[in-house]
Design a protein around this motif. Structure first.
Motif, short mmCIF file in Angstrom:
data_model
loop_
_atom_site.label_atom_id
_atom_site.label_comp_id
_atom_site.label_asym_id
_atom_site.label_seq_id
_atom_site.Cartn_x
_atom_site.Cartn_y
_atom_site.Cartn_z
N ALA A 82 0.84 -1.20 0.00
CA ALA A 82 0.00 0.00 0.00
C ALA A 82 0.87 1.25 0.00
N SER A 83 2.07 1.13 -0.59
CA SER A 83 3.05 2.21 -0.52
C SER A 83 2.80 3.33 -1.52
N GLY A 84 2.03 3.05 -2.56
CA GLY A 84 1.85 4.01 -3.64
C GLY A 84 2.75 3.75 -4.82
N SER A 85 3.73 2.84 -4.68
CA SER A 85 4.65 2.48 -5.76
C SER A 85 4.74 0.96 -5.88
N THR A 86 5.19 0.51 -7.04
CA THR A 86 5.39 -0.93 -7.22
C THR A 86 6.56 -1.41 -6.36
N ARG A 87 6.40 -2.59 -5.79
CA ARG A 87 7.48 -3.18 -4.99
C ARG A 87 7.94 -4.47 -5.66
N ILE A 88 9.23 -4.71 -5.63
CA ILE A 88 9.81 -5.94 -6.17
C ILE A 88 10.40 -6.74 -5.02
N ASP A 89 9.91 -7.95 -4.81
CA ASP A 89 10.48 -8.88 -3.83
C ASP A 89 11.27 -9.94 -4.56
#
Length: 315
Positions: A82-89
């Motif tokens: 829910a950060s507002g940006s795409t996250r890569i794990d």
């Protein structure tokens, strides 16, 4: 501190600790999954919702520690974004030295910052990770996108001769032929040459009709033949424009193209041009011979100068 080795009766009555085992086993096998990315399905795939699945019956190794995914699918949860940006794990295969287990795990990234770095502690404690996949989680997403990045163990470079290569090779296997100096790679359908170098080979083949003014040479390197024909002087009277003539050079059998003739542009003294045909193995009468095939009339004493070097693949 005195020298030591293990396992040995002189070292703790042959008892070996987990750390000592890692120190001797880390090079038994390269880190990675057993198999290859062409013939094996992805280890990690997107699951339902915010989950990824680890395929069953997968084996691998991290720092000499064997890993098996088990007989059923393993599901790993991905944290919501829910950060507002795409996250890569990252999905990693992790050796954890706190309990000496190897497990598939999630290395969570930072939104907007790309995939997180692998943690690879080389000391006596900590963790050591190798990649399995990256997972993209859009802001507010209820599903994930998986990109496979498995590191595969591969095979080592095997010494052999040109007649004793492994008769049952695996994809990616390499060998060094000690009799030819070639490094070869098995692609799944056959062996190809990664490296070879014959050095310079002279190919002059004197004829009464021509004299060699510059030596003709070739060199085989990494599966490709590189030819420089040199220069020639007419020594047997006038050669009519419609008559072909063999030049004093011949390609040895091992370096001829198997099916295709090659063409070399030449200068002819008097501001004229011509072409030399280098015949392939497929030409039963002229295989390996170099013939002046397109030209004007050439008088005695005129020169033929090679305008370019040419190359072709033989392996």
């Amino acid at each position: 501190m005195a020298q030591d080795s293990w396992p040995s009766p002189a070292h703790n009555a042959r008892a070996v600790t987990d750390l000592e085992y890692e120190r001797i086993a880390q090079r038994f096998s390269d880190n990675g999954i057993y198999g290859d990315p062409l013939f094996n399905d992805a280890v990690v795939s997107a699951g339902t919702g915010l989950n990824v699945n680890i395929r069953a019956f997968v084996r691998g190794s991290v720092r000499g520690h064997s890993w098996y995914s088990g007989t059923s699918t393993v599901t790993l949860a991905i944290a919501a974004n829910a950060s507002g940006s795409t996250r890569i794990d990252r999905v990693v295969l992790r050796l954890d030295r706190s309990d000496w287990t190897v497990r598939a795990a999630i290395r969570q990234g930072t939104a907007g910052a790309g995939a997180p770095a692998l943690v690879q502690d080389n000391g006596d404690t900590g963790v050591y990770e190798i990649p399995l996949a990256t997972v993209s989680i859009l802001n507010g997403a209820s599903s994930v996108t998986v990109t496979r990045t498995e590191l595969y163990v591969g095979t080592r470079l095997r010494p052999c001769t040109s007649t004793t290569r492994n008769p049952s090779p695996t994809v990616g296997e390499q060998c060094f032929e000690i009799d030819t100096g070639r490094v070869r790679l098995y692609t799944g359908s056959g062996w190809i040459t990664l490296y070879d170098d014959t050095g310079v080979i002279g190919i002059n083949a004197p004829t009464v009709a021509w004299s060699n003014e510059t030596e003709c040479v070739l060199e085989l390197r990494n599966g490709s033949v590189h030819l420089r024909l040199g220069s020639f002087t007419r020594a047997a009277g006038t050669l009519a424009g419609d008559i072909e003539s063999r030049l004093p050079a011949i390609i040895p059998a091992d370096y001829r193209h198997p099916t295709r003739d090659q063409y070399v542009p030449v200068y002819i003294s008097g501001a004229q041009f011509g072409r030399v045909t280098v015949y392939s193995k497929a030409n039963t009468e002229k295989a390996g011979q170099c013939w002046l095939t397109n030209k004007p009339t050439i008088s005695n004493g005129q020169s033929v100068l090679t305008a370019a070097s040419i190359s072709w693949a033989v392996d």
